[in-house]
Design a protein around this motif. Structure first.
Motif, mmCIF file in Angstrom:
data_model
loop_
_atom_site.group_PDB
_atom_site.id
_atom_site.type_symbol
_atom_site.label_atom_id
_atom_site.label_comp_id
_atom_site.label_asym_id
_atom_site.label_seq_id
_atom_site.Cartn_x
_atom_site.Cartn_y
_atom_site.Cartn_z
ATOM 1 N N THR A 321 -26.940 -16.229 -9.315
ATOM 2 C CA THR A 321 -27.923 -15.500 -10.116
ATOM 3 C C THR A 321 -27.532 -14.042 -10.273
ATOM 4 O OG1 THR A 321 -29.244 -15.003 -8.147
ATOM 5 C CG2 THR A 321 -29.859 -16.966 -9.407
ATOM 6 N N VAL A 322 -28.069 -13.427 -11.331
ATOM 7 C CA VAL A 322 -27.978 -11.973 -11.479
ATOM 8 C C VAL A 322 -29.362 -11.397 -11.209
ATOM 9 C CG1 VAL A 322 -26.109 -12.005 -13.160
ATOM 10 C CG2 VAL A 322 -28.471 -12.011 -13.974
ATOM 11 N N THR A 323 -29.390 -10.187 -10.659
ATOM 12 C CA THR A 323 -30.642 -9.448 -10.454
ATOM 13 C C THR A 323 -30.591 -8.188 -11.304
ATOM 14 O OG1 THR A 323 -30.859 -10.254 -8.190
ATOM 15 C CG2 THR A 323 -32.139 -8.313 -8.777
ATOM 16 N N ILE A 324 -31.636 -7.972 -12.086
ATOM 17 C CA ILE A 324 -31.714 -6.798 -12.967
ATOM 18 C C ILE A 324 -32.028 -5.563 -12.117
ATOM 19 C CG2 ILE A 324 -32.884 -5.789 -14.950
ATOM 20 C CD1 ILE A 324 -31.219 -8.284 -15.610
ATOM 21 N N LEU A 325 -31.304 -4.472 -12.366
ATOM 22 C CA LEU A 325 -31.444 -3.251 -11.559
ATOM 23 C C LEU A 325 -32.196 -2.134 -12.266
ATOM 24 C CD1 LEU A 325 -27.816 -3.081 -10.128
ATOM 25 C CD2 LEU A 325 -29.823 -4.154 -9.098
ATOM 26 N N ASN A 326 -32.318 -2.225 -13.597
ATOM 27 C CA ASN A 326 -32.935 -1.138 -14.364
ATOM 28 C C ASN A 326 -34.048 -1.663 -15.259
ATOM 29 O OD1 ASN A 326 -30.942 0.931 -13.549
ATOM 30 N ND2 ASN A 326 -29.534 -0.378 -14.694
ATOM 31 N N PRO A 327 -35.129 -0.881 -15.437
ATOM 32 C CA PRO A 327 -36.207 -1.329 -16.325
ATOM 33 C C PRO A 327 -35.743 -1.388 -17.771
ATOM 34 C CG PRO A 327 -36.549 0.949 -15.617
ATOM 35 C CD PRO A 327 -35.401 0.426 -14.833
ATOM 36 N N GLY A 328 -36.254 -2.382 -18.504
ATOM 37 C CA GLY A 328 -35.938 -2.501 -19.925
ATOM 38 C C GLY A 328 -34.494 -2.810 -20.219
ATOM 39 N N THR A 329 -33.854 -3.626 -19.352
ATOM 40 C CA THR A 329 -32.446 -4.000 -19.575
ATOM 41 C C THR A 329 -32.334 -4.969 -20.745
ATOM 42 O OG1 THR A 329 -31.807 -3.656 -17.274
ATOM 43 C CG2 THR A 329 -30.461 -5.175 -18.554
ATOM 44 N N ASN A 330 -31.445 -4.689 -21.684
ATOM 45 C CA ASN A 330 -31.262 -5.543 -22.871
ATOM 46 C C ASN A 330 -30.555 -6.845 -22.509
ATOM 47 O OD1 ASN A 330 -32.425 -3.707 -24.678
ATOM 48 N ND2 ASN A 330 -30.488 -2.616 -24.947
ATOM 49 N N GLN A 362 -23.313 -14.754 -18.849
ATOM 50 C CA GLN A 362 -24.218 -15.583 -19.642
ATOM 51 C C GLN A 362 -25.279 -16.122 -18.698
ATOM 52 O OE1 GLN A 362 -22.949 -19.414 -21.219
ATOM 53 N NE2 GLN A 362 -23.918 -18.934 -23.181
ATOM 54 N N ILE A 363 -26.559 -15.949 -19.058
ATOM 55 C CA ILE A 363 -27.668 -16.312 -18.160
ATOM 56 C C ILE A 363 -28.644 -17.252 -18.850
ATOM 57 C CG2 ILE A 363 -27.504 -14.179 -16.814
ATOM 58 C CD1 ILE A 363 -29.847 -13.080 -18.488
ATOM 59 N N LEU A 364 -29.451 -17.918 -18.026
ATOM 60 C CA LEU A 364 -30.491 -18.822 -18.521
ATOM 61 C C LEU A 364 -31.837 -18.117 -18.448
ATOM 62 C CD1 LEU A 364 -31.275 -21.747 -19.420
ATOM 63 C CD2 LEU A 364 -31.641 -22.245 -16.995
ATOM 64 N N LEU A 365 -32.538 -18.029 -19.593
ATOM 65 C CA LEU A 365 -33.854 -17.394 -19.639
ATOM 66 C C LEU A 365 -34.940 -18.403 -19.254
ATOM 67 C CD1 LEU A 365 -33.519 -15.306 -22.931
ATOM 68 C CD2 LEU A 365 -33.081 -14.597 -20.574
ATOM 69 N N PRO A 366 -36.134 -17.931 -18.869
ATOM 70 C CA PRO A 366 -37.206 -18.844 -18.441
ATOM 71 C C PRO A 366 -37.613 -19.885 -19.472
ATOM 72 C CG PRO A 366 -37.718 -16.609 -17.786
ATOM 73 C CD PRO A 366 -36.492 -16.530 -18.649
ATOM 74 N N ASN A 367 -37.401 -19.560 -20.765
ATOM 75 C CA ASN A 367 -37.780 -20.550 -21.796
ATOM 76 C C ASN A 367 -36.662 -21.539 -22.103
ATOM 77 O OD1 ASN A 367 -35.985 -18.938 -23.111
ATOM 78 N ND2 ASN A 367 -37.322 -18.443 -24.860
ATOM 79 N N GLY A 368 -35.564 -21.454 -21.331
ATOM 80 C CA GLY A 368 -34.445 -22.366 -21.545
ATOM 81 C C GLY A 368 -33.385 -21.832 -22.479
ATOM 82 N N ASP A 369 -33.651 -20.695 -23.134
ATOM 83 C CA ASP A 369 -32.645 -20.093 -24.009
ATOM 84 C C ASP A 369 -31.545 -19.438 -23.178
ATOM 85 O OD1 ASP A 369 -34.072 -20.874 -26.195
ATOM 86 O OD2 ASP A 369 -34.994 -18.914 -26.567
ATOM 87 N N LYS A 370 -30.409 -19.177 -23.845
ATOM 88 C CA LYS A 370 -29.299 -18.495 -23.182
ATOM 89 C C LYS A 370 -29.197 -17.069 -23.698
ATOM 90 C CE LYS A 370 -26.826 -22.888 -22.922
ATOM 91 N NZ LYS A 370 -25.701 -23.688 -23.440
ATOM 92 N N ALA A 371 -28.683 -16.182 -22.851
ATOM 93 C CA ALA A 371 -28.504 -14.791 -23.248
ATOM 94 C C ALA A 371 -27.346 -14.199 -22.444
ATOM 95 C CB ALA A 371 -29.785 -13.995 -23.016
ATOM 96 N N PHE A 372 -26.936 -12.991 -22.831
ATOM 97 C CA PHE A 372 -25.868 -12.282 -22.120
ATOM 98 C C PHE A 372 -26.391 -10.944 -21.605
ATOM 99 C CE2 PHE A 372 -23.462 -15.271 -24.622
ATOM 100 C CZ PHE A 372 -22.343 -15.553 -23.839
ATOM 101 N N VAL A 373 -25.917 -10.569 -20.412
ATOM 102 C CA VAL A 373 -26.282 -9.277 -19.834
ATOM 103 C C VAL A 373 -25.006 -8.595 -19.348
ATOM 104 C CG1 VAL A 373 -26.725 -10.228 -17.520
ATOM 105 C CG2 VAL A 373 -27.807 -8.073 -18.200
ATOM 106 N N ALA A 374 -24.951 -7.267 -19.528
ATOM 107 C CA ALA A 374 -23.764 -6.498 -19.120
ATOM 108 C C ALA A 374 -23.592 -6.543 -17.605
ATOM 109 C CB ALA A 374 -23.904 -5.050 -19.588
ATOM 110 N N GLY A 375 -22.371 -6.851 -17.158
ATOM 111 C CA GLY A 375 -22.113 -7.032 -15.728
ATOM 112 C C GLY A 375 -22.195 -5.776 -14.907
#
Length: 575
Positions: A321-330, A362-375
């Protein structure tokens, strides 16, 4: 004469009160405990056999350690401070533990909020203290993993070993037969097999593979075929309903299409169609039916059959898993800032990793969609972080020389009121700075890590020989006018002024001392140093209030944090 005596007594009483307030800070220098192992042990006025004997203490008596110096130990006996020979005492094993005071406490990779979040801990679990650094505590999470927690969010206690949180993690095999391999990939050879229901201890996790103990050797199993036994339900598959102050379970749609009905039965009307991997929040149940709402759209709600959904922990608990570190991460459609933002992440949010592409996950969102987040703006759990996040990108492989000014026969300045030695204060801050820089991925070279004398040129040579990226010299100031106070950071070469400005600015934010500005300094360690070099004078120990501050652990921690943040800001603006 009588008035003079009263004035003297008043000043003496005030100083005694101040010293009594400072004394607990000094005593808190270590959490170690010693036990006398000889029949009668001399307590001396200083750390050596040449000092006077103040008193004696008896065998098996225990005392907390204030300070250690050259195999001598400083103790408080009744109201006296004295020194005993370290070879005539034994250390008593401490069982000090911490427990979180907040519902979800972030455990970080280093002693500062700048460091990535490794995981979270919760009230009710106790963890042994490994190390203390200012307001931060390093704790043992399991046999192979440590992390740092903020001291103001924990409570500390002496805890019986039987009550300390489990130090091992075990998994249960889910597959009928599971291959155990010699490495974390199907390319490695099979060294054995495990059967369904067997339990094994996890030693490490790498690329979604568990490293385990197997037949007195080390093996690897694919994590998707094993389930952890130590999952904390509230942190893995529930969410917090803040309005009603309760936790709600999350389930995931199992079939390709699932009917959402108006009531708890097959005879009720179908109100919507749900898709495979949709995340649903459960708020009620009746028999074999659950009342749910779509996690991404609570207006879509109704009843589903229990046997057609699965616990969300079964979907994501065994994935990295990834953990988000900043508020409002795209969170974006693709692996670049040019792609459309499909969602936003908040601090502490965790998402399963499906794969990597360049510097993106590449991550899995709660609704089942896929997305990308900067490493570089997330922390990772369950696989090697091939992408360096945040500060580790800035300081990775940087060679930084930390110079604790003075040392050995060179005491530096002496405090006007409390007689503190500059060399000791410099080293206390330097050691804290070392830990922060190392945790951020830098290679740190200390000019000294103990009370040792070095010439000024020897200090410069260390920077030159090691091809340092930065040289940071730490000092405390003095002045004939005791009213002078504040912080100064010096540079010699104009190209080094920017680093000095960053350190000065970040120091002032955290220490609250007077700004005496960044200045040109014609000092040997700067003038003769071709490397990026600055020298900071943290405070004036000739000033009563400055000296009082620098004696405290909190100031030393804040000073180290300020220098650390200044270094980060400099390398961030010059990357």
């Amino acid at each position: 004469m009588h008035k003079k005596r009263n004035k003297f007594l008043l000043i003496f009483s005030f100083l005694f009160l101040v010293l009594s307030l400072i004394n607990p800070l000094i005593q808190a220098a270590t959490d170690k405990l010693i036990k006398v192992k000889v029949d009668e042990l001399n307590v001396r006025s200083g750390p050596g056999l040449g000092y006077n004997v103040l008193t004696t203490i008896a065998k098996d008596q225990q005392y907390p350690v204030i300070e250690e110096k050259n195999k001598w130990i400083k103790l408080k006996i009744n109201d006296q401070i004295g020194w005993v020979a370290g070879w005539l005492v034994d250390y008593v094993k401490s069982t000090k533990t911490i427990e979180s005071k907040v519902q979800s406490l972030n455990v970080r990779s280093g002693p500062s909020t700048s460091f990535p979040i490794l995981e979270q801990i919760y009230p009710g679990s106790k963890y042994p203290i490994v190390e203390e650094e200012g307001d931060w505590f390093k704790i043992q999470l399991n046999k192979n993993k440590t992390g740092w927690v903020a001291g103001w969010l924990i409570k500390i206690a002496e805890t019986p070993s039987s009550e300390i949180s489990t130090m091992s993690e075990f998994v249960t095999i889910k597959a009928n037969t599971l291959n155990v391999r010699s490495g974390p990939s199907t390319e490695y050879s099979i060294i054995g097999k495990l059967k369904k229901g067997e339990q094994v201890e996890i030693i490490d996790i790498e690329q979604a593979w568990y490293k385990i103990k197997f037949n007195k050797q080390i093996g690897w199993i694919a994590s998707e075929y094993a389930s952890k036994n130590t999952l904390t339900v509230s942190s893995k598959n529930t969410i917090q309903d803040k309005e009603n102050n309760k936790e709600q379970k999350i389930v995931v749609v199992s079939p390709e299409i699932l009917n959402l009905r108006s009531g708890p039965g097959l005879n009720y009307e179908v109100v919507a169609k749900l898709l495979k991997n949709d995340f649903l929040v459960v708020d009620d149940s009746k028999g074999e039916w659950l009342h749910v709402a779509k996690a991404t759209n609570p207006e879509v709600n109704g009843w589903v059959a229990k046997w057609l959904v699965i616990d969300s922990s079964q979907v994501i608990s065994n994935r990295p898993t990834v953990t988000i570190l900043n508020p409002g991460t795209n969170l974006r459609e693709g692996p670049s800032t040019s792609y459309r933002v499909v969602s936003l992440g908040n601090v502490g949010d965790q998402f399963p990793i499906l794969g990597t592409k360049g510097d993106w996950y590449q991550i899995l969102l709660p609704n089942g969609d896929k997305a990308f987040v900067a490493g570089w703006i997330v922390s990772v759990k369950g696989m090697n972080q091939v992408i360096s996040s945040g500060i580790k990108r800035l300081l990775k492989d940087k060679i930084i020389v930390v110079d604790a000014g003075h040392g050995g026969k060179d005491h530096g300045a002496t405090g006007a009121t409390f007689k503190s030695l500059e060399k000791d204060l410099n080293l206390a801050v330097a050691m804290r700075l070392q830990k922060k820089l190392e945790a951020a991925g830098a290679k740190v070279i200390m000019t000294r890590s103990k009370d040792k004398y070095l010439t000024l040129q020897e200090r410069v040579n260390i920077a030159i020989t090691n091809n340092a990226d930065a040289f940071i010299s730490i000092h405390h100031n003095t002045h004939e006018n005791s009213a002078v106070n504040g912080t100064i950071t010096y540079y010699y070469l104009k190209k080094n002024k920017e680093l000095a400005k960053n350190i000065q600015r970040e120091l002032l934010k955290r220490t609250g001392l007077k700004d005496l500005n960044v200045r040109f300094g014609n000092y040997h360690v700067l003038r003769e140093n071709p490397k990026l070099a600055v020298l900071t004078e943290l405070a004036f120990i000739s000033n009563y209030y400055d000296e009082l501050k620098v004696l405290s652990k909190s100031f030393q921690e804040n000073a180290a944090e300020g220098i650390f943040q200044g270094i980060l800001k400099y390398f961030n603006s010059n990357k």
